[in-house]
Design an enzyme around this catalytic site. Sequence first.
Site, PDB file in Angstrom:
ATOM      1  N   ARG A   1     -11.124   3.570  -2.150  1.00  0.00           N
ATOM      2  CA  ARG A   1     -10.863   2.530  -1.141  1.00  0.00           C
ATOM      3  C   ARG A   1     -11.335   3.044   0.219  1.00  0.00           C
ATOM      4  O   ARG A   1     -10.578   3.648   0.972  1.00  0.00           O
ATOM      5  CB  ARG A   1      -9.361   2.222  -1.084  1.00  0.00           C
ATOM      6  CG  ARG A   1      -8.821   1.398  -2.258  1.00  0.00           C
ATOM      7  CD  ARG A   1      -7.350   1.058  -2.040  1.00  0.00           C
ATOM      8  NE  ARG A   1      -6.860   0.019  -2.927  1.00  0.00           N
ATOM      9  CZ  ARG A   1      -6.225   0.274  -4.083  1.00  0.00           C
ATOM     10  NH1 ARG A   1      -6.017   1.506  -4.481  1.00  0.00           N
ATOM     11  NH2 ARG A   1      -5.784  -0.737  -4.819  1.00  0.00           N
TER      12      ARG A   1
ATOM     13  N   CYS B   1      -9.470  -2.316 -11.981  1.00  0.00           N
ATOM     14  CA  CYS B   1      -8.998  -1.284 -11.050  1.00  0.00           C
ATOM     15  C   CYS B   1      -7.749  -1.712 -10.293  1.00  0.00           C
ATOM     16  O   CYS B   1      -7.254  -0.979  -9.458  1.00  0.00           O
ATOM     17  CB  CYS B   1     -10.099  -0.856 -10.092  1.00  0.00           C
ATOM     18  SG  CYS B   1     -10.631  -2.178  -9.014  1.00  0.00           S
TER      19      CYS B   1
ATOM     20  N   HIS C   1       0.809  -1.214   0.000  1.00  0.00           N
ATOM     21  CA  HIS C   1       0.000   0.000   0.000  1.00  0.00           C
ATOM     22  C   HIS C   1       0.846   1.270   0.000  1.00  0.00           C
ATOM     23  O   HIS C   1       0.399   2.301  -0.491  1.00  0.00           O
ATOM     24  CB  HIS C   1      -1.046  -0.056   1.111  1.00  0.00           C
ATOM     25  CG  HIS C   1      -2.195  -0.924   0.705  1.00  0.00           C
ATOM     26  ND1 HIS C   1      -3.268  -0.433  -0.013  1.00  0.00           N
ATOM     27  CD2 HIS C   1      -2.378  -2.247   0.800  1.00  0.00           C
ATOM     28  CE1 HIS C   1      -4.078  -1.429  -0.296  1.00  0.00           C
ATOM     29  NE2 HIS C   1      -3.562  -2.546   0.187  1.00  0.00           N
TER      30      HIS C   1
ATOM     31  N   GLU D   1     -11.973 -10.409  -7.927  1.00  0.00           N
ATOM     32  CA  GLU D   1     -10.588 -10.470  -7.449  1.00  0.00           C
ATOM     33  C   GLU D   1     -10.273 -11.807  -6.791  1.00  0.00           C
ATOM     34  O   GLU D   1      -9.236 -11.960  -6.163  1.00  0.00           O
ATOM     35  CB  GLU D   1     -10.265  -9.295  -6.521  1.00  0.00           C
ATOM     36  CG  GLU D   1     -11.187  -9.123  -5.345  1.00  0.00           C
ATOM     37  CD  GLU D   1     -10.834  -7.933  -4.463  1.00  0.00           C
ATOM     38  OE1 GLU D   1      -9.726  -7.381  -4.577  1.00  0.00           O
ATOM     39  OE2 GLU D   1     -11.678  -7.558  -3.642  1.00  0.00           O
TER      40      GLU D   1
ATOM     41  N   ARG E   1     -15.979   1.708  -3.028  1.00  0.00           N
ATOM     42  CA  ARG E   1     -15.878   0.313  -2.581  1.00  0.00           C
ATOM     43  C   ARG E   1     -16.145   0.271  -1.087  1.00  0.00           C
ATOM     44  O   ARG E   1     -15.610   1.081  -0.333  1.00  0.00           O
ATOM     45  CB  ARG E   1     -14.478  -0.235  -2.861  1.00  0.00           C
ATOM     46  CG  ARG E   1     -14.350  -1.670  -2.336  1.00  0.00           C
ATOM     47  CD  ARG E   1     -13.056  -2.294  -2.729  1.00  0.00           C
ATOM     48  NE  ARG E   1     -11.952  -1.802  -1.925  1.00  0.00           N
ATOM     49  CZ  ARG E   1     -10.691  -2.180  -2.115  1.00  0.00           C
ATOM     50  NH1 ARG E   1     -10.391  -3.011  -3.089  1.00  0.00           N
ATOM     51  NH2 ARG E   1      -9.736  -1.721  -1.351  1.00  0.00           N
TER      52      ARG E   1
ATOM     53  N   ASN F   1      -4.725  -7.055  -8.375  1.00  0.00           N
ATOM     54  CA  ASN F   1      -3.724  -7.271  -7.311  1.00  0.00           C
ATOM     55  C   ASN F   1      -4.055  -8.544  -6.542  1.00  0.00           C
ATOM     56  O   ASN F   1      -3.215  -9.421  -6.354  1.00  0.00           O
ATOM     57  CB  ASN F   1      -3.697  -6.097  -6.325  1.00  0.00           C
ATOM     58  CG  ASN F   1      -3.549  -4.760  -7.006  1.00  0.00           C
ATOM     59  OD1 ASN F   1      -3.079  -4.692  -8.129  1.00  0.00           O
ATOM     60  ND2 ASN F   1      -3.970  -3.693  -6.357  1.00  0.00           N
ATOM     61  N   ASP F   2      -5.311  -8.640  -6.104  1.00  0.00           N
ATOM     62  CA  ASP F   2      -5.700  -9.838  -5.360  1.00  0.00           C
ATOM     63  C   ASP F   2      -5.933 -11.020  -6.297  1.00  0.00           C
ATOM     64  O   ASP F   2      -5.620 -12.155  -5.948  1.00  0.00           O
ATOM     65  CB  ASP F   2      -6.946  -9.560  -4.508  1.00  0.00           C
ATOM     66  CG  ASP F   2      -6.567  -8.905  -3.192  1.00  0.00           C
ATOM     67  OD1 ASP F   2      -5.559  -9.326  -2.599  1.00  0.00           O
ATOM     68  OD2 ASP F   2      -7.253  -7.962  -2.771  1.00  0.00           O
TER      69      ASP F   2
ATOM     70  N   ARG G   1       0.988 -11.037  -1.982  1.00  0.00           N
ATOM     71  CA  ARG G   1       1.398  -9.768  -2.591  1.00  0.00           C
ATOM     72  C   ARG G   1       2.246  -8.910  -1.652  1.00  0.00           C
ATOM     73  O   ARG G   1       2.866  -7.935  -2.068  1.00  0.00           O
ATOM     74  CB  ARG G   1       0.170  -8.973  -3.071  1.00  0.00           C
ATOM     75  CG  ARG G   1      -0.763  -8.571  -1.957  1.00  0.00           C
ATOM     76  CD  ARG G   1      -2.085  -8.053  -2.475  1.00  0.00           C
ATOM     77  NE  ARG G   1      -2.135  -6.602  -2.532  1.00  0.00           N
ATOM     78  CZ  ARG G   1      -3.256  -5.903  -2.676  1.00  0.00           C
ATOM     79  NH1 ARG G   1      -4.410  -6.526  -2.816  1.00  0.00           N
ATOM     80  NH2 ARG G   1      -3.233  -4.597  -2.718  1.00  0.00           N
TER      81      ARG G   1
HETATM   82  C1  PEP Z   1      -7.058  -5.379  -6.109  1.00  0.00           C
HETATM   83  O1  PEP Z   1      -7.042  -6.346  -5.339  1.00  0.00           O
HETATM   84  O2  PEP Z   1      -6.614  -5.403  -7.270  1.00  0.00           O
HETATM   85  C2  PEP Z   1      -7.629  -4.088  -5.666  1.00  0.00           C
HETATM   86  C3  PEP Z   1      -7.821  -3.105  -6.514  1.00  0.00           C
HETATM   87  O3  PEP Z   1      -7.914  -3.951  -4.336  1.00  0.00           O
HETATM   88  P1  PEP Z   1      -6.802  -3.701  -3.184  1.00  0.00           P
HETATM   89  O4  PEP Z   1      -5.509  -3.428  -3.868  1.00  0.00           O
HETATM   90  O5  PEP Z   1      -7.301  -2.574  -2.356  1.00  0.00           O
HETATM   91  O6  PEP Z   1      -6.845  -5.022  -2.465  1.00  0.00           O
HETATM   92 MG    MG Z   2      -8.202  -6.320  -3.517  1.00  0.00          MG
END
Ligand code: PEP
Ligand code: MG
Length: 537
Positions: free
Chosen positions: A292, A497, A185, A426, A328, A449-450, A460
């Site tokens: 977020r 996203c 993050h 995700e 979200r 990402n997830d 991750r």
């Molecule tokens: C993701 O998982 O790609 C996402 C956009 O959510 P976050 O990165 O907040 O888990």
């Molecule tokens: Mg995510």
Amino acid sequence: MIAGRGRPVYEGVAIGRIYVHTKNQAMAERKCSDIEKELRRFQEAKEKAAEELSILYEKIASEIGEEQAAIIEVQSLLLNDLDYTEGIEAMIKSGNDAAFSVHEIGAAQASTFAALDDEYMKARAADIRDISDRLVRILTGAEQGFRMDEPGIIVAEDLTPSETVALDKDRILAFVTRQGSSNSHTAILARVMNIPSLVLTDIDIDPSLNGHTMIVDGFAGTYFIDPDEKTMSEMVAKKKSAGEYKAGLEEYRGRESISASGRKVKLFANIGSPSDIKYVIDGDAEGIGLLRSEFLYLGRDTFPTEDELFEAYRSVLEAMSGKKVVIRTLDIGADKKVGYFGLAPEENPALGYRGIRICLTQKDIFRTQLRAIYRASAYGNASIMFPMIISVKEVREIKAFCSEVEKELHDEGTTTGRVELGIMIETPAAALISDMLASEVDFFSVGTNDLTQYTLAIDRQNEKLDAFYDAHHPAIMRFLEMIAANAHKAGIWAGICGELAGDLSLTDEFLRMGYDELSVAPSRILELRKNVISSEV
Ligand code: PEP
Ligand code: MG
């Protein structure tokens, strides 16, 4: 001059003074020889703390509201709580110094409260920690919190999401951390803020670096401390040419994002808090594709109230003047921990009690957030998106709950806007049943990402695995193709996203798959639009 390397997470060159960000250290045992003097020092520290708290109370009450200031009152009461103060005095009387006694009794009482079942009592643990930190700071004469008096570069071991929310973002020129990963993050925040940053560096986190000059080269992944003249002049030139490249992107401001062959795609922004709106406007985003919400819950000791959330959402919706804002619902858990949620430690937090799982089992938390979003929806173009979905059953339960909340507001005479309901894709489960999910919702947004983390079974957050983390893995590409096709078959729109949306080497591929929206860090939009406009697809 000291030179070192790290993994760049956002390009650019920053030059500025160093601010070392250290965490609260464990305190070593400290003895005292004059017990009477130490008891007096404790008494004086309590008086000073009470004075500070009353100033803070006035500030919060006038700037935010009486309700929020109430937490300060609780801390003032704790200062005179007999269990707490007598415990500290007893430790001083047995020969310990005042700061050490406060530290020890504070930690012991906080963990007793944290272990209680009652949510209110659990939350008192944070108050005890806070008041104890304040007393220790007064007694040891330490500096108050982390403060930046002028713009500078933050050097840290790593920053948790709650630490980043407490930073004065206007003053940060770059982040340089020893830990972190490209998808952490801190990295995401650096991209939102448009500042060059390095993670996984070899730098020593030594407070004596404070105030020294540093150069961060986010193109090459290098840094220099106390640079020599030659390095400084090379880097100043590099910074200038990066500035010129950015200026060249200005010709794409305000233009439609449409490829040479006429494929249109909306370029939206990802943000974490209402204060990021300035980056969205600067970046020329066509909407917000991912707000977020969990960032509204981080960096505080109590749940935000419905009114606080409402004001935050309303300010974003109003600032976007009718452009789409996809909110979200909170995705707490995994790497985003919040003390007052009272979440128990887990063996596998990324696979655990997080996101929608918390909302569906603690409906009071979910209700407060949904009421705030629906109330705010009257002030703009709001959509709601739910994270970590794995089944049709969950989606139906969510939709029923949303209708209940909406009806409740209407019965109270509150106006709401038209709100689209969508889900994040995700998890591999959601991707595989995206045909079944598509008929339930208004849109999909792929969280790459997830989705990558769960599909490749790669944490991750674990930098040791970065070499295995292949964002272009064919499994992910197949999922992306399938998700867009299933969305379009059901007549709904699909976006991306996750961080992959901003990967310029994939823009053609995303256009070919037919994605309707790409939501990226605001700073990426103009460059992405340039790519879309010059695409032959
Ligand atoms: C993701 O998982 O790609 C996402 C956009 O959510 P976050 O990165 O907040 O888990
Ligand atoms: Mg995510």
